[in-house]
Design a protein around this motif. Structure first.
Motif, short mmCIF file in Angstrom:
data_model
loop_
_atom_site.label_atom_id
_atom_site.label_comp_id
_atom_site.label_asym_id
_atom_site.label_seq_id
_atom_site.Cartn_x
_atom_site.Cartn_y
_atom_site.Cartn_z
N LYS A 93 0.95 -1.22 0.10
CA LYS A 93 0.08 0.13 -0.18
C LYS A 93 0.98 1.27 0.06
CE LYS A 93 -4.00 2.15 0.11
NZ LYS A 93 -4.94 1.91 -1.01
N GLU A 94 1.92 1.22 0.76
CA GLU A 94 2.68 2.55 0.65
C GLU A 94 3.57 2.78 -0.62
OE1 GLU A 94 3.17 4.68 3.16
OE2 GLU A 94 1.54 3.79 4.16
N LYS A 95 4.07 1.59 -1.19
CA LYS A 95 4.69 1.66 -2.42
C LYS A 95 3.51 2.07 -3.46
CE LYS A 95 7.95 -2.12 -1.98
NZ LYS A 95 8.46 -3.25 -2.21
N GLU A 96 2.40 1.89 -3.59
CA GLU A 96 1.26 2.22 -4.27
C GLU A 96 1.03 3.75 -4.28
OE1 GLU A 96 -3.43 2.14 -4.71
OE2 GLU A 96 -2.41 0.37 -4.06
N ILE A 97 1.21 4.32 -2.91
CA ILE A 97 0.86 5.66 -2.59
C ILE A 97 1.98 6.44 -2.89
CG2 ILE A 97 0.86 7.42 -0.72
CD1 ILE A 97 -0.76 5.23 0.74
N ASP A 98 3.39 5.76 -3.06
CA ASP A 98 4.67 6.73 -3.34
C ASP A 98 4.59 6.72 -4.78
OD1 ASP A 98 7.14 7.59 -2.09
OD2 ASP A 98 8.00 6.12 -3.38
N SER A 99 4.12 5.83 -5.27
CA SER A 99 4.18 5.75 -7.10
C SER A 99 3.21 6.45 -7.60
CB SER A 99 4.45 4.38 -7.48
OG SER A 99 3.29 3.77 -7.13
#
Length: 206
Positions: free
Chosen positions: A199-205
């Protein structure tokens, strides 16, 4: 049946903090036997507490007991902030933490053992306040190094840290203060669920 006197009721009330009518009933049920009356009140507290099992416990206190490089942190919940702020409730939580520290061993989650140790005293506490009481969790450090502890907000937040190497009391305190301030969701990288990372990777990208 032995006569139940006002003095006997007062003595039982002083010992248990239960209501006057509850004390009188307990003494009548046990033929004036003081110790049996105390046990009667405790059993009654357990029964009443079980009936309130569905009641929400959203208030409470966190407390830490430590001795050298050993420490226990517990969280005890109740139903209302009125009880959570009561002096006798706070005293109980502090006493319970020390009792659990003295009667457990090991590292990590000791909740189940702590709940067994405190079951009777929690029932007695219910008799005093008439609210559901829950020992929600208990954690223990039994370290070969140093253990730092900190309680914030009058028992709202508790922090325990284990530090290897040289570390003076002031640094330990500051570490705990910073942890409380940052309010971390996870203790270590291994504790972070894969879905949270994704989820954090999705938000970051994005």
């Amino acid at each position: 049946m032995a006569a139940v006197t006002a003095q006997m009721v007062k003595e039982l009330r002083d010992k248990t903090d239960a209501g006057m009518m509850e004390c009188k009933k307990a003494l009548m049920e046990t033929n004036g036997d003081m110790q049996a009356a105390i046990e009667f009140l405790r059993k009654a507290g357990i029964a009443k507490s079980e009936k309130r099992a569905d009641r929400a416990t959203k208030e409470g206190k966190v407390y830490i007991a430590s001795e050298g490089n050993k420490a226990v942190m517990i969280e005890v919940l109740c139903e209302t902030d009125f009880v959570a702020g009561n002096e006798k409730f706070v005293e109980y939580v502090q006493k319970a933490a020390k009792n659990i520290l003295a009667n457990t061993t090991g590292n990590g989650d000791i909740t189940e053992a702590a709940q067994k140790i405190e079951a009777e005293d929690l029932a007695a506490l219910f008799t005093k306040f008439g609210e559901k009481m829950v020992l929600r969790r208990a954690l223990r450090f039994d370290s070969n190094d140093q253990v730092g502890t900190y309680i914030h907000g009058g028992g709202k937040v508790g922090v325990m840290v284990e530090v290897a190497g040289e570390c003076d009391a002031e640094l330990l305190k500051n570490l705990c203060l910073h942890i409380a301030a940052f309010n971390p969701v996870y203790i270590s990288q291994d504790d972070v669920p894969a879905e949270a990372i994704a989820k954090e990777k999705e938000i970051d990208s994005a």
